[in-house]
Design a protein around this motif. Structure first.
Motif, PDB file in Angstrom:
ATOM      1  N   ASP A 650       0.868  -1.609   0.060  1.00  0.00           N
ATOM      2  CA  ASP A 650      -0.137   0.110  -0.195  1.00  0.00           C
ATOM      3  C   ASP A 650       0.653   1.083  -0.195  1.00  0.00           C
ATOM      4  O   ASP A 650       0.561   2.348  -0.698  1.00  0.00           O
ATOM      5  CB  ASP A 650      -0.996  -0.070   1.018  1.00  0.00           C
ATOM      6  N   ASP A 652       2.799   2.643   1.684  1.00  0.00           N
ATOM      7  CA  ASP A 652       2.551   3.337   3.658  1.00  0.00           C
ATOM      8  C   ASP A 652       3.876   3.577   3.839  1.00  0.00           C
ATOM      9  O   ASP A 652       4.092   4.075   5.490  1.00  0.00           O
ATOM     10  CB  ASP A 652       1.651   2.161   4.570  1.00  0.00           C
ATOM     11  N   ARG A 653       4.991   2.117   4.399  1.00  0.00           N
ATOM     12  CA  ARG A 653       5.811   1.872   5.143  1.00  0.00           C
ATOM     13  C   ARG A 653       6.629   1.542   3.728  1.00  0.00           C
ATOM     14  O   ARG A 653       6.672   0.413   2.847  1.00  0.00           O
ATOM     15  CB  ARG A 653       5.438   0.824   6.142  1.00  0.00           C
ATOM     16  N   ASP A 678       4.629   6.865  -2.488  1.00  0.00           N
ATOM     17  CA  ASP A 678       3.365   7.258  -3.354  1.00  0.00           C
ATOM     18  C   ASP A 678       4.090   8.573  -3.367  1.00  0.00           C
ATOM     19  O   ASP A 678       4.394   9.563  -2.396  1.00  0.00           O
ATOM     20  CB  ASP A 678       1.944   7.292  -2.591  1.00  0.00           C
ATOM     21  N   ALA A 681       2.375  11.780  -1.076  1.00  0.00           N
ATOM     22  CA  ALA A 681       2.012  11.516   0.214  1.00  0.00           C
ATOM     23  C   ALA A 681       3.656  11.794   0.847  1.00  0.00           C
ATOM     24  O   ALA A 681       4.973  11.848   0.127  1.00  0.00           O
ATOM     25  CB  ALA A 681       2.133   9.585   0.432  1.00  0.00           C
ATOM     26  N   TYR A 683       6.592  11.125   3.691  1.00  0.00           N
ATOM     27  CA  TYR A 683       7.152  10.099   4.315  1.00  0.00           C
ATOM     28  C   TYR A 683       8.311  10.925   5.851  1.00  0.00           C
ATOM     29  O   TYR A 683       8.695  11.723   5.205  1.00  0.00           O
ATOM     30  CB  TYR A 683       7.763   9.478   3.942  1.00  0.00           C
ATOM     31  N   ARG A 720       4.542   6.673   6.051  1.00  0.00           N
ATOM     32  CA  ARG A 720       3.852   7.165   6.001  1.00  0.00           C
ATOM     33  C   ARG A 720       2.423   8.211   6.601  1.00  0.00           C
ATOM     34  O   ARG A 720       2.576   7.559   7.673  1.00  0.00           O
ATOM     35  CB  ARG A 720       2.444   7.074   4.381  1.00  0.00           C
TER      36      ARG A 720
END
Ligand code: DGJ
Length: 721
Positions: A650, A652-653, A678, A681, A683, A720
């Motif tokens: 995803d 996110d990390r 992303d 996004a 981070y 994220r």
């Protein structure tokens, strides 16, 4: 439905994620390859089917002089009918080796059946196309499986004797793929014991390029993998075709450029010393070939292999489950232990933070060195007079799981098993067999030998509370012959592999609660078929952190990081004497299924504390190891730096590990370009306290600060916001 057939043009369109694979049953009745690559429209492709191609020398019967088979791409070429290139199948009918496959028909299956007697990838939509040789009744089914979620085509073939007389299969490759031009480089994985799967990249020249194994195992010398890439292909751009065989024995992969300036890529079981007698109504199944097409570089190709193997090959019960973090006794004690020493090691292990203690080689038979005991799967009562029970009980009391080492396929001449059944070792009567590490290979082509192995290993597993098994295999095969096969001696190596799969089925599936790790003198049998049984494989006996960056880099070309068993070992390193920081050894071992391999009774309080910290950090990032996308940011053999990035699906990390081999005073600013984030996004990087946009990190870069000294590492976590 991702398989379409145009009945008028007899064209087959196979659509996997973003890709099309097309071929047709052409007017001459053979299966002509048309295309494999980026997804194209499902329309009439006959304008590109090259029917007027001049080949010097001969042409198709009933064709004109411009129609030589040598100029056509072919899904399953044979020899002797005007195609002079490498053939995919060779059959011998009492000396006549010429035959003519003619298209018969096709079937579409909703679920892919497993391959007979062999591990294979699970799948759904499958096309089976049948061809037949009218004169002899020999027939072949070519099988193709497509996937919605990965750019992969699976291929294998089943040859059937539909005639009245036996014939011999002299070659039965798993696939053939004709690429349309000659402008390719081959990327392969070569090596040796303690330096497995180094990457080689070379231009394809006119002639035949081939990699193979004749060792009875896939081997550390060559892996059953090859990629074909453009000269400008790198990790992120350029076309890459990847091929990997789901097989554990003698294999060959070839790429041939001939007069047509196209490349024919093909391979499967190595036919160097192989043949197989097929009686009427019998079938012969080839191993499976995995074909990947990636438009955007080697990185995309690797992620396709990783996704396929995690979703469709490796045991679903274990593939995504947190792995045991082991302490292995091999480099802690080698053969030199007794019950007291092991209990001390277990007690010390319990204080380190690992969750599994593995008792490696040396616990059975007369195994006080590597010259005796293999085959005798009963406890060595000289070292362990009270058996395994006190060790297992102590391990469990301390809250750890217990693992045990086996080498089921082997026998030492100095063993009770060999004394009782000398003929069970592979040999040729009257010839002294070639030993390897003082041991011989059991003849797995014989059912009674397989039954003995399954019985002896299962007894230990049944009678003891064992949670983990390390399945080792420490030599290659010689004397490709088995007395009970007689004149069919060339079947020995393939039958050995089939026997191996049978014993793996019975032992691994017989004890589903036990976690099995594969091993072969380090990583000398690291292949997809072994991954089917063993969710992780010991990557190499070379556990030096620097060399492991090279080995893990190469291995990752087609195998997921979670498949690589990686240990933090002693210092100076036992294989090359190198001194590396404990933190570097941890950071590199954590890019796989991690563990430790030294005597914990000799560790300092600081090192034990560091271990706790490392294991906690590993558990925090383990989900990325199991499920993440790998981006290889820097090749350790290309300069002074190694860098891997793991990113969650995803986005996110992410986790980045960097190693600088040699400290360079006044070094330049080291900047990495992470991938897979992303862009929009933000981070946060806890190690630096910095917060940046995904786009900034990916295109402006991440500045890395590597500690002073040689072989030091730095890690970065990207979270994220
Ligand atoms: C080879 C393996 O790779 C090692 O880890 C160890 O298990 C030894 N065999 C034991 O003989």
């Amino acid at each position: 439905m991702a398989i379409y057939v145009d009945e008028q043009t007899r064209t087959f369109y196979l659509e996997s994620k973003n890709t099309t694979y097309a071929f047709c049953a052409n007017p001459f009745g053979f299966l002509q390859h048309i295309y494999f690559g980026k997804r194209i429209a499902r329309e009439d492709l006959s304008y590109g089917v090259f029917l007027n191609a001049r080949g010097h020398g001969s042409h198709i019967p009933h064709g004109n002089w411009m129609q030589s088979l040598n100029q056509y791409s072919n899904e399953c070429p044979t020899f002797g009918r005007s195609d002079y290139r490498e053939s995919a199948v060779a059959l011998d009918f009492d000396g006549v080796r010429v035959f003519d496959w003619q298209y018969v028909g096709y079937t579409i299956l909703k679920t892919k059946p497993p391959l007979e007697g062999m591990p294979s990838v699970r799948g759904k939509d499958t096309l089976v196309v049948s061809m037949r040789d009218e004169r002899t009744g020999a027939a072949i089914d070519l099988s193709y499986t497509v996937f919605d979620d990965v750019p992969v085509i699976l291929r294998h073939a089943v040859i059937r004797n539909g005639g009245k007389k036996p014939f011999t299969v002299d070659r039965a490759y798993s696939f053939c793929l004709d690429l349309p031009d000659a402008d390719w480089q081959a990327v392969t994985l070569y090596g040796a014991h303690t330096r497995e799967r180094f990457m080689q990249r070379a231009d394809l020249k006119r002639g035949v390029f081939s990699v193979d194994s004749k060792r009875g195992v896939t081997s550390g010398q060559m892996n059953p993998f090859a990629a074909f890439v453009r000269k400008n292909t790198d990790e992120n751009t350029g076309e890459a075709y990847g091929v990997n065989l789901v097989y554990s024995g003698d294999f060959v992969l070839k790429a041939q450029i001939e007069e047509s300036d196209t490349v024919r890529v093909l391979g499967g079981i190595n036919d160097y010393d192989f043949s197989w007698r097929l009686e009427p109504d019998q079938t012969f199944t080839t191993p499976e070939a995995v074909l990947v097409y990636a438009e955007h570089g080697l990185g995309e190709m690797s992620r396709a292999f990783h996704d396929l193997y995690r979703a469709y090959l490796i045991n679903p019960r274990y593939v995504r489950a947190p792995r045991p973090v082991v302490l292995n006794s091999w480099e802690a004690a080698y053969f030199d232990f007794d019950e007291k020493k092991l209990l001390e090691i277990i007690d010390a292990t319990a204080k380190t933070g690992v969750d599994t203690f593995v008792l490696d080689d040396g616990w059975f038979g007369a195994r006080n060195g590597d010259n005796a005991g293999l085959g005798d799967w009963v406890v060595n009562t000289q070292k362990l007079p009270r058996g395994l029970t006190p060790l297992i009980e102590r391990t469990h009391e301390r809250g750890l799981k217990f693992g045990l080492w086996f080498e089921p396929e082997m026998v030492n001449p100095d063993s009770d098993l060999f004394r009782a059944h000398p003929d069970w070792a592979i040999h040729v009567d009257g010839l002294e067999p070639c030993p390897g590490r003082n041991q011989l290979v059991l003849d797995l082509t014989r059912d009674e030998v397989c039954d003995y192995i399954v019985g002896a290993v299962s007894k230990v597993l049944r009678e003891n509370a064992i949670d983990y098994v390390k399945w080792d295999m420490n030599r290659c095969l010689t004397e490709n012959y088995s007395a009970h096969l007689g004149a069919r001696g060339k079947e020995t190596h393939h039958r050995y592999v089939l026997g191996l799969y049978k014993i793996c089925e019975r032992i691994v599936n017989g004890f589903p609660h036990i976690f099995f790790e594969g091993c072969a003198g380090g990583g000398c049998r690291f292949d997809p078929a072994m991954l089917y049984y063993f969710p992780q494989i010991w990557t190499s006996d070379n556990s030096d952190a620097y060399w492991r960056t090279v080995i893990q880099y190469g291995t990752s070309l087609c195998y997921p990081v979670s498949a690589m068993s990686c240990h933090v070992s002693d210092c100076p390193n036992h294989q090359c004497g190198r001194v590396t920081p404990f933190s570097s050894r941890g950071d590199i071992a954590h890019l796989g299924a991690t563990g430790y391999e030294f005597d914990p009774t000799r560790m300092s309080a600081e090192e034990i504390a560091a271990m706790h910290g490392q294991i906690a950090a590993y558990k925090d990032m383990q989900d990325l190891v199991l499920n993440g996308d790998l981006y290889r940011l820097h090749d350790p053999l290309d300069g002074n730096l190694f860098a891997f990035e793991l990113v969650s699906k995803d986005g996110d990390r992410a986790h980045i590990t960097v190693m600088r081999s040699l400290c360079l005073p006044n070094d330049k600013c080291l900047r990495l370009f992470p991938r897979g984030l992303d862009e929009n996004a933000t981070y946060f990087i806890p190690e630096t306290g910095v917060e940046k946009a995904g786009s900034t990190l990916m295109y402006y870069g991440l500045i890395v600060n590597i500690p002073f000294g040689d072989f030091t590492t730095a890690t970065y976590t990207l979270l994220r916001r």
